[in-house]
Scaffold this motif. Structure first.
Motif, short mmCIF file in Angstrom:
data_model
loop_
_atom_site.label_atom_id
_atom_site.label_comp_id
_atom_site.label_asym_id
_atom_site.label_seq_id
_atom_site.Cartn_x
_atom_site.Cartn_y
_atom_site.Cartn_z
N GLN A 10 0.86 -1.07 0.05
CA GLN A 10 0.10 0.13 0.12
C GLN A 10 0.88 1.28 -0.12
N TRP A 13 2.58 3.75 -2.99
CA TRP A 13 2.04 5.10 -3.58
C TRP A 13 2.44 6.15 -2.74
N TRP A 19 2.62 9.90 -6.81
CA TRP A 19 2.24 8.80 -7.61
C TRP A 19 1.71 8.80 -8.97
N LEU A 67 -8.14 12.98 -9.55
CA LEU A 67 -7.67 11.54 -9.35
C LEU A 67 -6.50 11.52 -8.40
N SER A 68 -5.58 12.59 -8.37
CA SER A 68 -4.57 12.52 -7.44
C SER A 68 -5.14 12.60 -5.84
N ILE A 71 -6.85 9.02 -4.90
CA ILE A 71 -5.90 8.02 -4.61
C ILE A 71 -5.18 8.44 -3.51
N SER A 72 -4.59 9.61 -3.41
CA SER A 72 -3.93 10.18 -2.22
C SER A 72 -4.61 10.05 -0.93
N SER A 74 -6.95 7.96 -0.39
CA SER A 74 -7.47 6.75 -0.10
C SER A 74 -6.07 5.89 0.33
N VAL A 75 -5.01 6.03 -0.05
CA VAL A 75 -3.97 5.57 0.66
C VAL A 75 -3.46 6.14 2.05
#
Length: 314
Positions: A10, A13, A19, A67-68, A71-72, A74-75
């Motif tokens: 995980q 990223w 990422w 999108l950045s 995902i950022s 989420s991680v």
């Protein structure tokens, strides 16, 4: 400790959205002409017909930023939440077994503060990273290259450790500079309110400090030729270990150059020592490693502590 290690996939990223440059790298590999035929790159288009975003190679930037951010966060939340749930909630009563500072925890106020401060910095960092990724993908200037043989294999192999040492060295000096009495009280103390850090503390700091570190890491892609894969591999390792060494969970060194997680936890506990992030090298060189038999505290600056004898005299 196996549960900690299983989070490496995980954490690979980047936290702040860098990422997204992975996507740029892969796209450039398979679509090398992309960006040359965009409105900005076309010689047939009159520059006056282009929008402001097109003139600055930022067309579709909103999708990159969205999108950045997605995902950022989420991680960040999933990895931070993993440590929070499996250690700080489920195993709180057994903290002697896993915690760097057993039976010591952040106050509820500081837990909320680190979560909010970290989230704000994450949002800002992911936005900037999304803009940079969009700019590069649309043909904007950078010194990233995408074929390992372009500058020779020796350059390719050596650039990894050199970039690693560059980040580690500059980050050490920058971090130590923030421990100057004035800068510490005005800026860096925001980060040191977390005496028992958690993974969410990794990016919970004053915005000025956060962007200084981001600039240090990103500078090479606009100044020195560096392979995109090398850049991303080193950068992702730094982000990965940044959350590990703030987690408060005892974790032995995996690689020879990497200190155990207690190294940086001691920095939060003792304040002005152990300034490095991903190695002991620069602390060893400049004698700022924490030593047994020395006294450390928030008002003892310089990185070398104070002798017990001098402390008793006071």
């Amino acid at each position: 400790m196996s549960n900690v290690l299983s989070t490496r996939e995980q954490a690979a990223w980047s936290l702040s959205g860098d990422w997204l440059l992975v996507v740029v790298n892969l796209w450039k590999q398979f679509q090398p002409e992309y960006g040359r035929n965009t409105p900005f790159g076309s010689q047939e288009n009159n520059a006056t017909d282009l929008t402001w975003l097109e003139r600055h190679r930022l067309q579709n930037v909103q999708y990159f930023i969205l999108l950045s951010l997605l995902i950022s966060f989420s991680v960040f939340y999933s990895m931070g939440g993993y440590f929070q749930y499996f250690y700080y909630i489920k195993r709180r009563e057994q903290s002697e077994e896993w915690k760097c500072q057993p039976n010591k925890f952040l106050t509820k106020e500081n837990e909320r503060h680190e979560f909010i401060a970290g989230s704000v910095n994450m949002a800002c960092g992911a936005t900037v990273s999304g803009i940079l990724a969009c700019f590069i993908l649309n043909g904007g200037y950078s010194t990233l290259y995408y074929s390992a043989s372009e500058r020779g294999w020796l350059y390719f192999v050596l650039s990894g450790p050199i970039y690693y040492l560059y980040i580690d060295g500059v980050s050490y000096y920058l971090h130590r500079t923030f421990h100057n009495p004035y800068l510490y009280k005005k800026i860096h103390k925001h980060h040191h309110r977390y005496h028992q850090p958690t993974a969410f503390s990794a990016v919970a700091m004053h915005p000025v400090e956060f962007f200084m570190y981001q600039a240090v890491m990103a500078l090479p892609i606009f100044t020195v030729p560096i392979h995109a894969g090398v850049f991303l591999t080193v950068l992702m390792y730094f982000y990965y270990y940044g959350m590990i060494d703030h987690s408060g969970v005892k974790m032995d060194a995996i690689w020879p150059w990497q200190p155990p997680s207690t190294f940086h936890d001691n920095h939060h506990q003792y304040f002005h020592c152990n300034f490095g992030f991903n190695s002991l090298l620069f602390d060893w060189m400049f004698d700022t490693l924490r030593k047994e038999g020395r006294v450390y505290g928030e008002d003892i600056f310089g990185g070398r502590g104070r002798s017990i004898e001098n402390d008793k005299e006071k």
